[in-house]
Design an enzyme around this catalytic site. Structure first.
Site, PDB file in Angstrom:
ATOM      1  N   SER A 122       0.829  -1.197   0.000  1.00  0.00           N
ATOM      2  CA  SER A 122       0.000   0.000   0.000  1.00  0.00           C
ATOM      3  C   SER A 122       0.872   1.259   0.000  1.00  0.00           C
ATOM      4  O   SER A 122       0.381   2.340  -0.290  1.00  0.00           O
ATOM      5  CB  SER A 122      -0.897  -0.009   1.236  1.00  0.00           C
ATOM      6  OG  SER A 122      -0.102  -0.168   2.397  1.00  0.00           O
ATOM      7  N   TYR A 143      -4.302   0.869   3.561  1.00  0.00           N
ATOM      8  CA  TYR A 143      -5.254  -0.193   3.236  1.00  0.00           C
ATOM      9  C   TYR A 143      -5.882  -0.754   4.517  1.00  0.00           C
ATOM     10  O   TYR A 143      -6.953  -1.345   4.474  1.00  0.00           O
ATOM     11  CB  TYR A 143      -4.542  -1.357   2.518  1.00  0.00           C
ATOM     12  CG  TYR A 143      -4.206  -1.135   1.056  1.00  0.00           C
ATOM     13  CD1 TYR A 143      -4.348   0.094   0.439  1.00  0.00           C
ATOM     14  CD2 TYR A 143      -3.742  -2.203   0.293  1.00  0.00           C
ATOM     15  CE1 TYR A 143      -4.016   0.264  -0.901  1.00  0.00           C
ATOM     16  CE2 TYR A 143      -3.418  -2.045  -1.046  1.00  0.00           C
ATOM     17  CZ  TYR A 143      -3.558  -0.816  -1.637  1.00  0.00           C
ATOM     18  OH  TYR A 143      -3.233  -0.658  -2.970  1.00  0.00           O
ATOM     19  N   GLY A 144      -5.168  -0.576   5.625  1.00  0.00           N
ATOM     20  CA  GLY A 144      -5.546  -1.214   6.890  1.00  0.00           C
ATOM     21  C   GLY A 144      -6.929  -0.867   7.396  1.00  0.00           C
ATOM     22  O   GLY A 144      -7.528  -1.612   8.171  1.00  0.00           O
ATOM     23  N   CYS A 158       2.369  -6.751   1.701  1.00  0.00           N
ATOM     24  CA  CYS A 158       1.475  -5.961   2.542  1.00  0.00           C
ATOM     25  C   CYS A 158       0.583  -6.965   3.266  1.00  0.00           C
ATOM     26  O   CYS A 158      -0.030  -7.825   2.625  1.00  0.00           O
ATOM     27  CB  CYS A 158       0.637  -5.036   1.660  1.00  0.00           C
ATOM     28  SG  CYS A 158      -0.699  -4.187   2.530  1.00  0.00           S
ATOM     29  N   ASN A 159       0.548  -6.860   4.575  1.00  0.00           N
ATOM     30  CA  ASN A 159      -0.249  -7.823   5.346  1.00  0.00           C
ATOM     31  C   ASN A 159      -1.736  -7.689   5.049  1.00  0.00           C
ATOM     32  O   ASN A 159      -2.443  -8.680   4.903  1.00  0.00           O
ATOM     33  CB  ASN A 159      -0.017  -7.622   6.843  1.00  0.00           C
ATOM     34  CG  ASN A 159       1.334  -8.143   7.277  1.00  0.00           C
ATOM     35  OD1 ASN A 159       1.451  -9.249   7.782  1.00  0.00           O
ATOM     36  ND2 ASN A 159       2.375  -7.360   7.067  1.00  0.00           N
ATOM     37  N   HIS A 178       5.088  -2.165   8.372  1.00  0.00           N
ATOM     38  CA  HIS A 178       5.727  -1.011   9.006  1.00  0.00           C
ATOM     39  C   HIS A 178       6.354  -1.366  10.359  1.00  0.00           C
ATOM     40  O   HIS A 178       7.255  -0.674  10.814  1.00  0.00           O
ATOM     41  CB  HIS A 178       4.701   0.099   9.260  1.00  0.00           C
ATOM     42  CG  HIS A 178       4.338   0.890   8.047  1.00  0.00           C
ATOM     43  ND1 HIS A 178       3.730   0.344   6.959  1.00  0.00           N
ATOM     44  CD2 HIS A 178       4.509   2.216   7.772  1.00  0.00           C
ATOM     45  CE1 HIS A 178       3.534   1.284   6.054  1.00  0.00           C
ATOM     46  NE2 HIS A 178       3.997   2.426   6.516  1.00  0.00           N
TER      47      HIS A 178
HETATM   48  N1  DGL Z   1       1.259  -2.236   4.452  1.00  0.00           N
HETATM   49  C1  DGL Z   1       0.163  -2.328   5.379  1.00  0.00           C
HETATM   50  C2  DGL Z   1       0.189  -3.691   6.053  1.00  0.00           C
HETATM   51  O1  DGL Z   1       1.202  -4.386   6.068  1.00  0.00           O
HETATM   52  C3  DGL Z   1       0.222  -1.226   6.426  1.00  0.00           C
HETATM   53  C4  DGL Z   1      -0.156   0.126   5.904  1.00  0.00           C
HETATM   54  C5  DGL Z   1      -1.604   0.225   5.479  1.00  0.00           C
HETATM   55  O2  DGL Z   1      -2.513   0.213   6.337  1.00  0.00           O
HETATM   56  O3  DGL Z   1      -1.831   0.302   4.285  1.00  0.00           O
HETATM   57  O4  DGL Z   1      -0.811  -4.106   6.561  1.00  0.00           O
END
Ligand code: DGL
Length: 267
Positions: free
Chosen positions: A11, A42-43, A73-74, A186
């Site tokens: 994201s 995205y979270g 990205c999780n 992050h």
């Molecule tokens: N990259 C997102 C994750 O690993 C964290 C940032 C977001 O909320 O987009 O979940």
């Protein structure tokens, strides 16, 4: 396929922590990274929206002729991995299964904690992935939505970050976990602060490394390894603010980013 690049997306900036580990294990591979900086985070978004965004990015990477995609990205892994795997004809790797696998092999007392975004925690993807490997673990999860903006601001330690982390992490002490999954790209940057609060006895699992290992295995399985002897080349694309990405990205990647190009991912 062998000479084609690997595609990695997130994201925003966080996926660069995964890219850093992929570079360590696969220094000869070319990589194309996309950060959806116009639409981060995205979270806090719904599964439907994250699926649409992830598919748009995968289509962009496919046009760039990538041989494999790493969803670094999780939240996108939790919400869109199955969708991408059903729609694409190249291997797609997420960060959840590798992280779950490492956590299960790390825990001694079978008490595992998970932290992540609202979306990742709500999806229960880590719980499902852990239970698929071994369903005898006690699992405790907590969303930590303020961690992402703190990292983006570069507030990796200090009083405010510590106070917020203490509030989010306080139940893990009572639950006596010995393993904590950093279920957001992050969070590895907050390792020191998090470790200081949960204590030395708790092992922090960062899925970046295990995802890179899974990428090595997948390339081997498909015979997709790049056999060139020179170092890989890297291209960076974002949907907004390339200058900011270039500046802060260095913190995530651990090295200077070459030119970052802004593209319109929706059009
Ligand atoms: N990259 C997102 C994750 O690993 C964290 C940032 C977001 O909320 O987009 O979940």
């Amino acid at each position: 396929m062998n000479n084609k690049p690997i595609g990695i997306f997130d994201s925003g900036l966080g996926g660069l922590t995964v890219m850093a580990e992929v570079i360590k294990l696969l220094p000869h591979e070319d990589i194309i990274y996309f950060g959806d900086t116009a639409r981060v985070p995205y979270g806090s978004k719904s599964q439907e929206v994250v699926e649409i965004f992830s598919m748009q990015i995968a289509e962009f990477l496919k046009k760039k002729k990538v041989k494999l995609i790493v969803v670094a990205c999780n939240t996108a892994s939790a919400f869109a991995l199955n969708h991408l795997r059903n729609k694409l004809d190249i291997p797609v790797i997420g960060v959840i299964d590798p992280g779950a696998k490492t956590a299960v092999s790390t825990t001694k007392n079978r008490r595992i904690g998970i932290i992540g975004t609202h979306g990742t925690i709500k999806s229960k993807s880590y719980e499902k992935a852990i239970n698929k490997i071994d369903n005898k673990n006690a699992i405790y999860s907590q969303s930590c939505p303020l961690f992402v903006p703190l990292v983006e601001e570069g507030w990796l330690n200090g009083k405010i970050t510590e106070e917020i982390a203490k509030k989010y992490l306080k139940n893990f002490k009572t639950n006596k976990i010995d393993t904590l999954i950093l279920g957001c790209t992050h969070y590895p940057l907050l390792k020191n602060t998090i470790a200081g609060i949960v204590g030395k006895g708790v092992k922090l699992v960062d899925s970046a490394r295990s995802t890179a290992i899974e990428t090595v295995e997948a390339l081997g399985e498909y015979n997709f390894e790049n056999c060139k002897k020179t170092n890989g080349s890297y291209q960076f694309y974002v949907s907004d603010s390339p200058e900011k990405f270039e500046k802060i990205g260095r913190m995530f990647l651990g090295k200077k980013l070459c030119k970052v190009i802004k593209i319109n991912i929706e059009g």
